[in-house]
Design a protein around this motif. Structure first.
Motif, PDB file in Angstrom:
ATOM      1  N   SER A 185      91.041  77.042  12.141  1.00  0.00           N
ATOM      2  CA  SER A 185      90.819  78.259  11.357  1.00  0.00           C
ATOM      3  C   SER A 185      89.327  78.554  11.214  1.00  0.00           C
ATOM      4  N   VAL A 186      88.567  77.532  10.865  1.00  0.00           N
ATOM      5  CA  VAL A 186      87.134  77.710  10.636  1.00  0.00           C
ATOM      6  C   VAL A 186      86.404  78.017  11.942  1.00  0.00           C
ATOM      7  N   THR A 187      86.795  77.352  13.007  1.00  0.00           N
ATOM      8  CA  THR A 187      86.062  77.463  14.266  1.00  0.00           C
ATOM      9  C   THR A 187      86.460  78.691  15.059  1.00  0.00           C
ATOM     10  N   TYR A 188      87.777  78.947  15.155  1.00  0.00           N
ATOM     11  CA  TYR A 188      88.260  80.018  16.021  1.00  0.00           C
ATOM     12  C   TYR A 188      88.954  81.162  15.281  1.00  0.00           C
ATOM     13  N   GLY A 189      89.189  81.002  13.986  1.00  0.00           N
ATOM     14  CA  GLY A 189      89.955  82.016  13.271  1.00  0.00           C
ATOM     15  C   GLY A 189      91.433  81.979  13.609  1.00  0.00           C
ATOM     16  N   TYR A 190      91.886  80.835  14.108  1.00  0.00           N
ATOM     17  CA  TYR A 190      93.285  80.683  14.533  1.00  0.00           C
ATOM     18  C   TYR A 190      94.097  80.087  13.390  1.00  0.00           C
ATOM     19  N   GLN A 191      95.177  80.768  13.011  1.00  0.00           N
ATOM     20  CA  GLN A 191      96.024  80.298  11.928  1.00  0.00           C
ATOM     21  C   GLN A 191      97.205  79.515  12.521  1.00  0.00           C
ATOM     22  N   THR A 192      97.281  78.248  12.216  1.00  0.00           N
ATOM     23  CA  THR A 192      98.318  77.392  12.779  1.00  0.00           C
ATOM     24  C   THR A 192      99.603  77.480  11.970  1.00  0.00           C
ATOM     25  N   VAL A 193     100.696  77.086  12.588  1.00  0.00           N
ATOM     26  CA  VAL A 193     101.961  76.942  11.860  1.00  0.00           C
ATOM     27  C   VAL A 193     101.990  75.546  11.251  1.00  0.00           C
ATOM     28  N   PRO A 194     102.764  75.354  10.177  1.00  0.00           N
ATOM     29  CA  PRO A 194     102.731  74.063   9.478  1.00  0.00           C
ATOM     30  C   PRO A 194     103.104  72.858  10.345  1.00  0.00           C
ATOM     31  N   ARG A 195     103.983  73.073  11.336  1.00  0.00           N
ATOM     32  CA  ARG A 195     104.411  71.938  12.169  1.00  0.00           C
ATOM     33  C   ARG A 195     104.473  72.340  13.637  1.00  0.00           C
ATOM     34  N   ASP A 196     104.139  71.359  14.478  1.00  0.00           N
ATOM     35  CA  ASP A 196     104.279  71.515  15.934  1.00  0.00           C
ATOM     36  C   ASP A 196     103.609  72.780  16.465  1.00  0.00           C
ATOM     37  N   ASP A 197     102.397  73.029  16.017  1.00  0.00           N
ATOM     38  CA  ASP A 197     101.660  74.163  16.544  1.00  0.00           C
ATOM     39  C   ASP A 197     101.236  73.872  17.984  1.00  0.00           C
ATOM     40  N   PRO A 198     101.380  74.825  18.906  1.00  0.00           N
ATOM     41  CA  PRO A 198     101.088  74.543  20.318  1.00  0.00           C
ATOM     42  C   PRO A 198      99.631  74.191  20.597  1.00  0.00           C
ATOM     43  N   LEU A 199      98.692  74.880  19.942  1.00  0.00           N
ATOM     44  CA  LEU A 199      97.283  74.566  20.178  1.00  0.00           C
ATOM     45  C   LEU A 199      96.898  73.225  19.562  1.00  0.00           C
ATOM     46  N   VAL A 200      97.450  72.923  18.407  1.00  0.00           N
ATOM     47  CA  VAL A 200      97.194  71.617  17.788  1.00  0.00           C
ATOM     48  C   VAL A 200      97.742  70.506  18.668  1.00  0.00           C
ATOM     49  N   ARG A 201      98.937  70.710  19.222  1.00  0.00           N
ATOM     50  CA  ARG A 201      99.532  69.717  20.114  1.00  0.00           C
ATOM     51  C   ARG A 201      98.692  69.539  21.381  1.00  0.00           C
ATOM     52  N   THR A 202      98.167  70.639  21.913  1.00  0.00           N
ATOM     53  CA  THR A 202      97.306  70.566  23.098  1.00  0.00           C
ATOM     54  C   THR A 202      96.063  69.734  22.811  1.00  0.00           C
ATOM     55  N   ALA A 203      95.458  69.972  21.655  1.00  0.00           N
ATOM     56  CA  ALA A 203      94.260  69.214  21.281  1.00  0.00           C
ATOM     57  C   ALA A 203      94.581  67.736  21.077  1.00  0.00           C
ATOM     58  N   GLU A 204      95.692  67.442  20.418  1.00  0.00           N
ATOM     59  CA  GLU A 204      96.073  66.055  20.170  1.00  0.00           C
ATOM     60  C   GLU A 204      96.269  65.297  21.486  1.00  0.00           C
ATOM     61  N   ASN A 205      96.974  65.903  22.438  1.00  0.00           N
ATOM     62  CA  ASN A 205      97.238  65.229  23.713  1.00  0.00           C
ATOM     63  C   ASN A 205      95.951  64.957  24.481  1.00  0.00           C
TER      64      ASN A 205
END
Length: 331
Positions: A185-205
């Motif tokens: 949110s702070v870096t890109y202005g991207y609002q994630t979903v509470p669970r299993d967000d696709p971009l968060v999952r991409t970063a984690e992997n």
């Protein structure tokens, strides 16, 4: 005819052995000359150094043992790589913080470029590119600027608490989602979903894979045997090349996908007053001349990707604290 062939075979057999002996002898001489200038440490073996004393998966165990024996500063060699291990927070702050002008440079890690981690400016050398990346990063994340993110952090923290109550077994994933959500949110202005967000999952992997290889212990192997990256896929030992290709692909996604999102939604975010690190600096980039823009944008991408990397490390820290507290409460 046959004696000459035998003589040539003997020369071919002796040359590698001679190389090993000469290299070991040179290293022994260097050790004697530099012994007075270096911190104490375990006695290295010729060529191998102290590599046999370290478990690559858990190197901190050997470092802790050495610290108890040799002190807060320990010198060691892993194959051809020289390391100075700091076993004290006070010494680390004295050298890396108070004397940062002297010790701010970073050694080259052989796994950085092959595994796609040159996009993280924390691994760059201390030069103009690093200073530009750090300036962009500091403008957003310095303490006084970070105060405006407090409402955002509280909102995501409440979402994390709900996730922990609903699914306590997957607490690590909830911590990772919380840390990554705030950073996204702070870096890109991207609002994630509470669970299993696709971009968060991409970063984690991508980051989970990269953190395993971005260590001096693992990089030493690739530094000594760079040909491993050129082995054919069917050959034994080629797994490191496939891992490097996969890691590079994942790091490219982590760098480009959220950045593209910020570019595409910049006008919408600014109209709603939802500024981010990337959108603010993309606006600033428009005032630069055409020759400076590519350098600025590349530095902005690296500063943004580094912010996401730092958030992932934070999630690991909180997961460890949570598991320790959970174990204590069960006892």
């Amino acid at each position: 005819m046959f004696p000459s062939v035998d003589r040539r075979l003997a020369i071919v057999a002796v040359l590698p052995a001679s190389f090993v002996v000469i290299k070991a002898f040179r290293q022994l001489i260097q050790n004697k000359h530099s012994k007075l200038c270096l911190p104490p440490g375990p006695t290295p073996l010729p060529l191998l150094g102290n590599v046999l004393s370290i478990d690559i998966k858990e190197p901190w165990l050997a470092y802790t043992e050495w610290g108890a024996t040799y002190g807060d500063l320990v010198f060691s060699r892993l194959l051809g790589q020289e390391l100075v291990v700091i076993n004290s927070q006070d010494v680390a702050e004295a050298l890396m913080d108070k004397r940062s002008r002297i010790y701010s440079d970073r050694p080259y890690i052989a796994t950085r470029d092959p595994f796609g981690w040159s996009v993280i400016f924390a691994f760059l050398g201390y030069d103009d590119e690093w200073r530009l990346c750090r300036r962009l990063f500091h403008q957003t994340f310095r303490p006084d600027s970070a105060l405006k993110f407090r409402p955002l952090q509280i909102r995501h923290a409440r979402e994390m608490i709900v996730n922990l109550i609903d699914d306590p077994e997957n607490y690590y994933s909830h911590f990772a989602t919380f840390s990554s959500s705030v950073a996204m949110s702070v870096t890109y202005g991207y609002q994630t979903v509470p669970r299993d967000d696709p971009l968060v999952r991409t970063a984690e992997n991508a980051l989970a894979m990269g953190f395993k290889v971005m260590t001096p212990e693992r990089a030493t192997l690739l530094k000594m045997f760079p040909f491993l990256l050129r082995l054919p896929d069917w050959c034994w030992g080629s797994a490191i090349k496939r891992d490097a290709q996969l890691s590079t692909h994942r790091m490219t996604e982590v760098t480009n996908l959220p950045f593209q999102y910020a570019q595409e939604h910049m006008a919408e975010s600014l109209s709603l007053g939802e500024a981010s690190m990337v959108s603010d600096n993309l606006q600033r980039m428009e005032t630069l001349d055409q020759t400076s823009r590519p350098t600025f944008q590349d530095a902005l991408k690296k500063a943004a990707a580094t912010a996401i990397t730092g958030s992932y490390e934070t999630s690991e820290y909180w997961a460890i604290l949570y598991s320790l507290q959970l174990r204590k409460s069960r006892q």
